[in-house]
Write an enzyme that holds these catalytic residues in place. Structure first.
Site, PDB file in Angstrom:
ATOM      1  N   SER A 542       5.877  -9.337  -2.184  1.00 56.58           N
ATOM      2  CA  SER A 542       6.521  -8.068  -1.985  1.00 56.58           C
ATOM      3  C   SER A 542       7.957  -8.052  -2.464  1.00 56.58           C
ATOM      4  O   SER A 542       8.238  -8.371  -3.604  1.00 56.58           O
ATOM      5  CB  SER A 542       6.461  -7.800  -0.494  1.00 56.58           C
ATOM      6  OG  SER A 542       6.226  -6.521  -0.208  1.00 56.58           O
ATOM      7  N   ASP A 628      -2.646  -0.194  -3.578  1.00 64.93           N
ATOM      8  CA  ASP A 628      -1.441  -0.512  -2.818  1.00 64.93           C
ATOM      9  C   ASP A 628      -0.490   0.684  -2.838  1.00 64.93           C
ATOM     10  O   ASP A 628      -0.017   1.110  -3.878  1.00 64.93           O
ATOM     11  CB  ASP A 628      -0.752  -1.735  -3.440  1.00 64.93           C
ATOM     12  CG  ASP A 628       0.319  -2.329  -2.543  1.00 64.93           C
ATOM     13  OD1 ASP A 628       0.880  -1.583  -1.716  1.00 64.93           O
ATOM     14  OD2 ASP A 628       0.595  -3.531  -2.684  1.00 64.93           O
ATOM     15  N   HIS A 674      -1.426  -3.673   1.001  1.00 67.16           N
ATOM     16  CA  HIS A 674      -0.227  -4.460   0.742  1.00 67.16           C
ATOM     17  C   HIS A 674      -0.080  -5.627   1.716  1.00 67.16           C
ATOM     18  O   HIS A 674       0.264  -5.451   2.873  1.00 67.16           O
ATOM     19  CB  HIS A 674       0.992  -3.564   0.823  1.00 67.16           C
ATOM     20  CG  HIS A 674       2.239  -4.230   0.368  1.00 67.16           C
ATOM     21  ND1 HIS A 674       2.608  -4.288  -0.960  1.00 67.16           N
ATOM     22  CD2 HIS A 674       3.190  -4.900   1.046  1.00 67.16           C
ATOM     23  CE1 HIS A 674       3.738  -4.950  -1.061  1.00 67.16           C
ATOM     24  NE2 HIS A 674       4.108  -5.328   0.138  1.00 67.16           N
TER      25      HIS A 674
END
Length: 702
Positions: A542, A628, A674
Site C-alpha cells: 500500500s 481494489d 485491498h
C-alpha cells in the site's frame, strides 16, 4: 474508544485517525478548463470506449504474461505452501474467539456461526446457534462485528466479504427462535443506544458521513441524526465502556469533534462535547459523571488523558490526568470502573501503564522483551478485576497475559500448550539518518546462523499515516527464520512508532525524511554484517510502496529484489484528482499539489512513478487487485509499463555480454480487496512472493 476499519479499538484512532485511508490511491478523470470547448457527448463516449478497450487489452496482456511466467515458480510455490500450512496448523491455537458477556450469558463466534452459552460452559458443542452465515445465504462473508442489545432481545451483526469494502448489518430478533428482523446495506459502525434503538453509520465510496437511528418498537422508523459536511472527516460510532453514552466521532487526520447520545434518552438530539479546533484530536470515555478525554490538546502535541465535568465539557474545563513521555506511542487505551490501562511503546519495548482512579497512582509494567505487538481481548466487562490481552511478534505466536487490578501484577496465562520459539534472536538497532535523527530497526535472525553477511535479508517498511509496521505473528516470517533468513523492520518517520511527532516529521513536506531513514537503515544493516545488497530484498504494501518505489529510483544498488502488495506508486497524479472520494482527505498526509506549486514540485521529487529512469533496477514482483477501491489497478499498470521500459532502455544501452536484466512481474488478482484477503488467498500470495524472492536471491533451501 474505537474508530475506522472494523472498530477494533482505540488503536485505529491512534494509528493515524484514518485507517480507512491509510492505503489510498485515486485516479484520473477528464477535466475541462473554463473557456475550452467541451467535446460532444458522442466524442466523450467514444473516448471512454477507447480508454476502456485499451485498459482491457492491457489487463489481458498482463494476465497472459503472468500465466506464462508463473510456471517457473510453480514447484517452489507448492513446496512453500505446504510448509506454511504445516506451520499454520502447528501454531494456530484456540485462544478463544471474542466473547461478549451479559450476566450468565456469553455470546461468541466460531466458523461463521454466533453461539449463546452459559458463562461456565462456553463451548460451541453446548451452545445454541443464533446465526449462521451459510444458513442465511451469506456463505461468502465473514462476521466482522457483533453487538447485543442491553436486554438481549436483539443482536446486530456486520458481514463483510473479501471483495467489498462495505459491510451489511443484519439485525436478529432473539426471542424464542432467532429470526432476521432487518438487513441494512453499506454499514460501517453501529451500536445499541437502548433495548430497541440502534445507531449506525452508512458507508459510500469509502466515506462515512451520515449517522442514522433506527428503532424496533411497535412504531418502527429510521431517521438521519447527523451529517458531516466536511469531506476531510470520517464518522463512526462508539459506546462508552459503562454504556452511558454513544459517541458520534467525526475525525480527520488532524482534528476531531465528538457528539454525545445519552443512552438513557436515546431520542434526544446529540450534544456537542467541544467544537472542532484545527489540530486538536480528542476522544471520549465516561466515568461517574465525568468525561475522560484522550487528546492532543496543549503542549507537547502528543496524547494526554484529561477529564472534565459532564455538565461543562468545553476545552476550557479540561484538566490533565496523565501525559505521555516523549517519543512514546499510545497503542491502545481501555477504561474500567476504577482503572485505566494504557498500552504503550517506547524505544521498541512494550509497556502497560495502569492508572488507578481510586489511589490516583500510576504503575508502569515492562512487558517481555520479545513482544512487539499487543491485542486487547475484545469486550472486557467494565467492572472486571482483570484485563486480558495477547502478546506477539512476527516470529512468536500469540501468548495470553492478564493484569490483575486486585493483585497489581501481571499473570502469564497457560490456557494451552504453546510451542516455544527458542532459536530466534531479537535485536533492536538505531540507524542515523541524513539529518542525524536516530531511526529504530527491529531485527530477527536464527541464533544458530553463522556468516550472517551471506544470509538473505528481507527488509520491511511502511512510513505513512502514523501507522506502525504490522509486527503480529505470521507463519511465513517464522518459516524464513527457520530457513536462515534475517528479517528487519525499519520504523521510519511517517509511521507512528515514536508517537504523533514521528508521523508529523514524515508527512507532507517531510516525506523525503522517510526515504532517507530507509536508506540509513539498510546501509547500517549491511555495515553491521546483516547480509549484503545482492542478498537483500524489500517488502512493502500500500502506502509503503511510496518509500519502497522511491528507494528503487534513488538507491537501487542497495537491494536485489522487491515485493509489493497493492502499492501506492503514483502520488502526484492521484493527488491532482479532487473528484475522487479520498483525495481531499489525503491532503493532510501528502499535501495539496493543486493549490501549492511547491507541494507539487516536492511530491514530484519523490513520487515513484514520476522518477523512473533507465538504470539497473532490482527485480520487482507486484500483487494488485482488479477491484481494489483504494489503489485502483490503472495506476499500478502505468507504473509497471514505465518501469519495464526503463529496464529495457538501460539494457539496450549497456548490452554487455552476460548483463543482468531484472524481472518486473505483475500478478493481478481477480478477487480480494485491498490487503484484505482470505487465509487461502493470502497463503497463495505469500507463497508466490517467497518463491520469487528465493529465485531472485538464489536461495536454495526450498
Amino acid at each position: 474508544m474505537k474508530v475506522r476499519m472494523s472498530c477494533v479499538g482505540l488503536r485505529n484512532l491512534l494509528q493515524g485517525l484514518s485507517y480507512n485511508v491509510k492505503y489510498y490511491s485515486k485516479h484520473s478523470c477528464l477535466q475541462t478548463q473554463e473557456g475550452t470547448k467541451t467535446p460532444s457527448k458522442r466524442k466523450q463516449n467514444a473516448s471512454i470506449t477507447t480508454s476502456d478497450l485499451l485498459y482491457k487489452n492491457l489487463l489481458k496482456s498482463e494476465q497472459e504474461n503472468w500465466n506464462a511466467i508463473s510456471t517457473r515458480y510453480k514447484a517452489m510455490t507448492k513446496r512453500i505452501k505446504e510448509k506454511l500450512e504445516e506451520l499454520h496448523n502447528k501454531y494456530t491455537f484456540n485462544l478463544g474467539s471474542p466473547r461478549i458477556r451479559f450476566g450468565e450469558n456469553v455470546y461468541f463466534e466460531e466458523n461463521g456461526c454466533v453461539f449463546l452459552s452459559k458463562a461456565d460452559d462456553v463451548d460451541e458443542e453446548n451452545g445454541d446457534i443464533l446465526f449462521s452465515t451459510e444458513d442465511l445465504g451469506f456463505s461468502d462473508a465473514f462476521i466482522q462485528r457483533i453487538r447485543i442489545s442491553p436486554n438481549q432481545r436483539y443482536m446486530a451483526i456486520s458481514l463483510k466479504s473479501e471483495n467489498s469494502e462495505e459491510a451489511t448489518c443484519v439485525i436478529m430478533k432473539l426471542d424464542h427462535f432467532p429470526v432476521v428482523e432487518k438487513v441494512i446495506p453499506s454499514v460501517f459502525s453501529f451500536e445499541w443506544a437502548a433495548n430497541d434503538v440502534l445507531y449506525y453509520t452508512s458507508q459510500k465510496n469509502l466515506k462515512c458521513q451520515n449517522v442514522f437511528m433506527t428503532t424496533f418498537t411497535n412504531q418502527k422508523h429510521t431517521k438521519l441524526v447527523y451529517t458531516e459536511q466536511d469531506a476531510r472527516f470520517f464518522v463512526d460510532i462508539y459506546c462508552t465502556r459503562d454504556r452511558r453514552f454513544l459517541t458520534i466521532n467525526s475525525n480527520s487526520k488532524t482534528t476531531s469533534e465528538v457528539w454525545l447520545v445519552d443512552c438513557r434518552h436515546p431520542f434526544k438530539s446529540p450534544a456537542l462535547v467541544q467544537a472542532r479546533t484545527k489540530g486538536v484530536i480528542y476522544h471520549i470515555e465516561h466515568r461517574n459523571d465525568e468525561l475522560y478525554i484522550l487528546t492532543t490538546y496543549g503542549e507537547p502535541a502528543e496524547y494526554k488523558l484529561m477529564k472534565a465535568p459532564l455538565a461543562s465539557s468545553g476545552m476550557e474545563n479540561w484538566q490533565l490526568v496523565y501525559a505521555l513521555e516523549k517519543k512514546t506511542k499510545l497503542v491502545d487505551l481501555e477504561m474500567f470502573s476504577n482503572h485505566c490501562i494504557m498500552f504503550l511503546k517506547n524505544a521498541g519495548h512494550l509497556y502497560l501503564n495502569v492508572i488507578s482512579f481510586v489511589s490516583h497512582s500510576v504503575q508502569s509494567i515492562k512487558l517481555p522483551t520479545w513482544a512487539c505487538e499487543f491485542e486487547l481481548e475484545s469486550h472486557p466487562e467494565h467492572t472486571t478485576s482483570t484485563c486480558y490481552f495477547q502478546l506477539t511478534s512476527p516470529v512468536h505466536p500469540p501468548k495470553r497475559f492478564a493484569y490483575s487490578f486486585k493483585e497489581n501484577n501481571l499473570i502469564e496465562q497457560a490456557v494451552q500448550e504453546v510451542p516455544i520459539i527458542t532459536n530466534c534472536h531479537t535485536t533492536r538497532l538505531l540507524a542515523k539518518s541524513k539529518d542525524e535523527t536516530l531511526v529504530p530497526i527491529t531485527v530477527f535472525h536464527n541464533m544458530n546462523s553463522k556468516e550472517l553477511h551471506r544470509k538473505p535479508l528481507l527488509v520491511h517498511v511502511y512510513g505513512a499515516y502514523g501507522i506502525d509496521l504490522n509486527m503480529s505473528f505470521k507463519e511465513d516470517k517464522l518459516m524464513l527464520i527457520e530457513e536462515g533468513w534475517i528479517l528487519a523492520y525499519c520504523h521510519v518517520r511517517g509511521g507512528g512508532e515514536l508517537g504523533l511527532s514521528w508521523h508529523k516529521d514524515g508527512c507532507r513536506h517531510n516525506k523525503l525524511k522517510g526515504l532517507h531513514d530507509l536508506k540509513a537503515c539498510i546501509m547500517l544493516l549491511h555495515e553491521l554484517g546483516f547480509s549484503q545488497p545482492k542478498y537483500t530484498a524489500l517488502a512493502a504494501a500500500s502506502a509503503g510502496g511510496v518509500l519502497a518505489g522511491a528507494l528503487c529510483n534513488t538507491a537501487p544498488e542497495l537491494i536485489k529484489a522487491m515485493v509489493l502488495q497493492a502499492p501506492f506508486v503514483d502520488v502526484l497524479n492521484t493527488m491532482m484528482k479532487t473528484h475522487l472520494p479520498l483525495t481531499i482527505e489525503e491532503q493532510e498526509e501528502w499535501g495539496n499539489p493543486l493549490a501549492d506549486e511547491k507541494c507539487m514540485k516536492y511530491i514530484k521529487s519523490y513520487c515513484p512513478y514520476q522518477n523512473i529512469k533507465p538504470q539497473c533496477y532490482p527485480s520487482v514482483f507486484i500483487t494488485a487487485y482488479e477491484n481494489d477501491q483504494r489503489v485502483p489497478l490503472t495506476g499500478v499498470l502505468r507504473y509497471v509499463q514505465k518501469l519495464r521500459k526503463a529496464v529495457l532502455d538501460h539494457a539496450s544501452r549497456t548490452s554487455e555480454k552476460g548483463n543482468w536484466i531484472p524481472n518486473i512481474i505483475l500478478d493481478i488478482q481477480a478477487s480480494g480487496s485491498h490487503c484484505d484477503s482470505s487465509w487461502e488467498a493470502s497463503l497463495n500470495e505469500v507463497a508466490r512472493h517467497l518463491a520469487f524472492l528465493n529465485k531472485e536471491l538464489e536461495v536454495c533451501h526450498l
